[in-house]
Design a protein around this motif. Sequence first.
Motif, mmCIF file in Angstrom:
data_model
loop_
_atom_site.group_PDB
_atom_site.id
_atom_site.type_symbol
_atom_site.label_atom_id
_atom_site.label_comp_id
_atom_site.label_asym_id
_atom_site.label_seq_id
_atom_site.Cartn_x
_atom_site.Cartn_y
_atom_site.Cartn_z
ATOM 1 N N VAL A 241 0.918 -1.234 0.006
ATOM 2 C CA VAL A 241 0.006 0.114 -0.087
ATOM 3 C C VAL A 241 0.765 1.358 0.040
ATOM 4 O O VAL A 241 1.888 1.371 0.743
ATOM 5 C CB VAL A 241 -0.760 0.035 1.342
ATOM 6 C CG1 VAL A 241 -1.843 1.218 1.000
ATOM 7 C CG2 VAL A 241 -2.009 -1.397 1.242
ATOM 8 N N VAL A 242 0.738 2.208 -0.866
ATOM 9 C CA VAL A 242 1.177 3.605 -0.927
ATOM 10 C C VAL A 242 0.358 4.621 -0.710
ATOM 11 O O VAL A 242 -0.981 4.301 -0.763
ATOM 12 C CB VAL A 242 2.201 3.568 -2.112
ATOM 13 C CG1 VAL A 242 3.033 2.437 -2.241
ATOM 14 C CG2 VAL A 242 1.147 3.659 -3.209
ATOM 15 N N ASN A 243 0.771 5.966 -0.562
ATOM 16 C CA ASN A 243 -0.144 7.030 -0.073
ATOM 17 C C ASN A 243 -0.895 7.082 -1.631
ATOM 18 O O ASN A 243 -0.643 6.944 -2.752
ATOM 19 C CB ASN A 243 0.538 8.554 -0.012
ATOM 20 C CG ASN A 243 1.440 8.299 1.298
ATOM 21 O OD1 ASN A 243 0.783 7.533 2.233
ATOM 22 N ND2 ASN A 243 2.656 8.907 1.319
ATOM 23 N N ASP A 244 -2.380 7.571 -1.486
ATOM 24 C CA ASP A 244 -3.308 7.594 -2.698
ATOM 25 C C ASP A 244 -2.507 8.927 -3.542
ATOM 26 O O ASP A 244 -2.010 9.881 -3.148
ATOM 27 C CB ASP A 244 -4.678 8.302 -2.158
ATOM 28 C CG ASP A 244 -5.336 7.145 -1.460
ATOM 29 O OD1 ASP A 244 -6.240 7.383 -0.897
ATOM 30 O OD2 ASP A 244 -4.979 6.048 -1.550
ATOM 31 N N ASP A 245 -3.038 8.651 -4.818
ATOM 32 C CA ASP A 245 -2.545 9.631 -5.818
ATOM 33 C C ASP A 245 -3.304 10.854 -5.721
ATOM 34 O O ASP A 245 -4.411 11.064 -5.055
ATOM 35 C CB ASP A 245 -2.912 8.882 -7.161
ATOM 36 C CG ASP A 245 -2.133 9.842 -8.328
ATOM 37 O OD1 ASP A 245 -2.220 9.549 -9.500
ATOM 38 O OD2 ASP A 245 -1.427 10.841 -8.037
ATOM 39 N N LYS B 185 -3.583 5.627 -13.527
ATOM 40 C CA LYS B 185 -3.835 6.776 -14.224
ATOM 41 C C LYS B 185 -3.418 6.806 -15.869
ATOM 42 O O LYS B 185 -3.865 7.516 -16.419
ATOM 43 C CB LYS B 185 -3.257 7.950 -13.354
ATOM 44 C CG LYS B 185 -3.596 9.340 -13.899
ATOM 45 C CD LYS B 185 -2.963 10.356 -13.082
ATOM 46 C CE LYS B 185 -1.426 10.308 -12.796
ATOM 47 N NZ LYS B 185 -0.853 11.682 -12.047
ATOM 48 N N ASN B 186 -2.072 6.172 -15.700
ATOM 49 C CA ASN B 186 -1.804 5.904 -17.263
ATOM 50 C C ASN B 186 -0.826 4.970 -17.221
ATOM 51 O O ASN B 186 -0.685 3.935 -16.319
ATOM 52 C CB ASN B 186 -0.653 7.130 -17.388
ATOM 53 C CG ASN B 186 0.161 7.603 -16.453
ATOM 54 O OD1 ASN B 186 1.297 6.750 -16.184
ATOM 55 N ND2 ASN B 186 0.191 8.753 -15.981
ATOM 56 N N SER B 187 -0.406 4.443 -18.692
ATOM 57 C CA SER B 187 0.089 3.115 -18.798
ATOM 58 C C SER B 187 1.835 3.059 -18.015
ATOM 59 O O SER B 187 2.231 1.825 -17.826
ATOM 60 C CB SER B 187 0.326 2.650 -20.101
ATOM 61 O OG SER B 187 1.072 3.795 -20.671
ATOM 62 N N THR B 188 2.153 4.333 -17.639
ATOM 63 C CA THR B 188 3.687 4.259 -17.108
ATOM 64 C C THR B 188 3.493 4.385 -15.590
ATOM 65 O O THR B 188 4.721 4.539 -14.901
ATOM 66 C CB THR B 188 4.392 5.185 -17.862
ATOM 67 O OG1 THR B 188 3.828 6.552 -17.508
ATOM 68 C CG2 THR B 188 4.582 4.931 -19.319
ATOM 69 N N SER B 189 2.346 4.446 -15.044
ATOM 70 C CA SER B 189 2.256 4.741 -13.702
ATOM 71 C C SER B 189 2.828 3.528 -12.761
ATOM 72 O O SER B 189 2.566 2.398 -13.206
ATOM 73 C CB SER B 189 0.823 5.001 -13.094
ATOM 74 O OG SER B 189 0.739 5.162 -11.839
ATOM 75 N N ASN B 190 3.395 3.718 -11.655
ATOM 76 C CA ASN B 190 3.840 2.764 -10.763
ATOM 77 C C ASN B 190 2.882 2.398 -9.466
ATOM 78 O O ASN B 190 3.367 1.761 -8.548
ATOM 79 C CB ASN B 190 5.061 3.090 -10.063
ATOM 80 C CG ASN B 190 6.162 3.297 -11.192
ATOM 81 O OD1 ASN B 190 6.376 2.522 -12.117
ATOM 82 N ND2 ASN B 190 7.160 4.067 -10.953
#
Length: 519
Positions: free
Chosen positions: A126-130, A270-275
């Motif tokens: 889990v990471v911080n929300d975009d 959000k996009n194809s390159t998002s981590n």
Amino acid sequence: MSLTANVLKHSVNQYLEEIPQQVQTRLYESPATCLAIYRLLPQLAKFFIMSMVFNDNDVSLRDLDRWVKANGKIQFQEAIKSMKSLHLIIPTKGAGQLMIGLNPTFRDSFRNALTGGEVSNSFGTVVNDDEDLRTGVLNMRLLDEYSANKWETILHFMVGTPMSEVPSSNVLNLLKHSKLMEESEATGAFKITNEGFQFLLQEINSQIWTLLLQYLKMSESLQMDAVDVLNFIFMLGALEVGKAYSTEGLSETQRIMIKDMRDYGIVFQKNSTSNVFYPTSLAIMLTSDSKTVLRTASGAMNTVLSQNKEDTSSTNKSATDKANNDTAELDQVGTQSQEVQDGVLIVETNFKVYSYSNSPLQIAILSLFVHLKSRFINMVTGQITKRSIINALDNGITAEQIIAYLETHAHPQMRRLAEAQLEKKRELDQNCKDPLQILPPTVVDQIKLWQLEKDRVMAFEGSLYSDFESNAEYNILKKYAQDIGVMLWSEDKKRKLFVSQEGNSQVLDYAKRKLRKKQ
């Protein structure tokens, strides 16, 4: 649990049972996978596993048998068989009796899943929300709209709805590989198959797993690691909707899978390159054991929106006790209306059909075998005609599937009337063994007759030869057509014969040469 859900579990378990034991052992190294497999087991198998997971000693098979009542011996055998086929239990001999113990790899991982032990990246990171996604209703609404749009795009494409957006090439390849649709060699257009229509009748979690099982089979031919694929699918089912998860700890195979899962609406990026990726409501259906499973993605979206409206209305409601008899009556009416699901049908003896739905997807499915005439705010009307049924039969849909669809979506009042009529028959005749007839018998019989008529009459393209001047000319041409194998039909009394389209040019050339010489 519904019949569809049982079939779903059987198909998933069957795939897991067929993979080699070495692959199964690697799967059990993931706590999330162990938790998902546990949920797919029969209830009695779950009870046995929970009884042994914190017990390091083997258990006597006789003791397990004593825990089960006499009328549950069949369930006992099924539970033991399912655990054996997945190699979850290991039989040993001790003290003159058969002993069994849990697979040590499965036991350790399942313990960690239950206690929150060493799970590493099994349940995602889990990471911080975009910044573009806010917590609360808006976040869930965005994910539900995204997943519903992606999934319904696939279903609309299958039923042939004209769309500006079509599924990705990966989705089209999967639909073709799974034989849910077939591609025309001449035009390249996709057409739904018999299996595809059956797919549309399934509940949404069964639909998702149907595609994912085919995805697993395709991944084997693409040299993708089956363990990575299965672990990621089961991991998605254990994640929390609305949370942001990192792609850093994923394998290369799982990173590729995110792109495919995005096309199905199971995850959002959000996009194809998002981590970062976000699981959607479709993801939690992968391992859901709920009895109230939504039939379509549009149904899921409508439920979410209605819940939001209820939450908003309850928040804005005055704190004063202003309830009166009129409000109570309205609440009662609302409760009764909620019992009628979206897409219910009324079928009359005159072949008229009324569908209480405003879902474009439900209407598109209905239009596959019903000639729709008018549409209102929450209802469409149509007519079952010979032409509409023949068109459905030409597309690979069977009469049994049409009847099953009409029965499954029949209005509750139709079912109650059918049950009352059958009860009266049995009161008059105790030996009555008539089945429950929800639909009008005339409609059911006519649909079956139209299929029999289509199966009996076969259409061929070709040319008809007639108006011969003599029997000799007719016999010469008939013999030649028979010799080269192109004659499809002949009538000696009327001196007529019908040849195939492929052989027409040969017969025509022969007739010009032979009959001209004779003149």
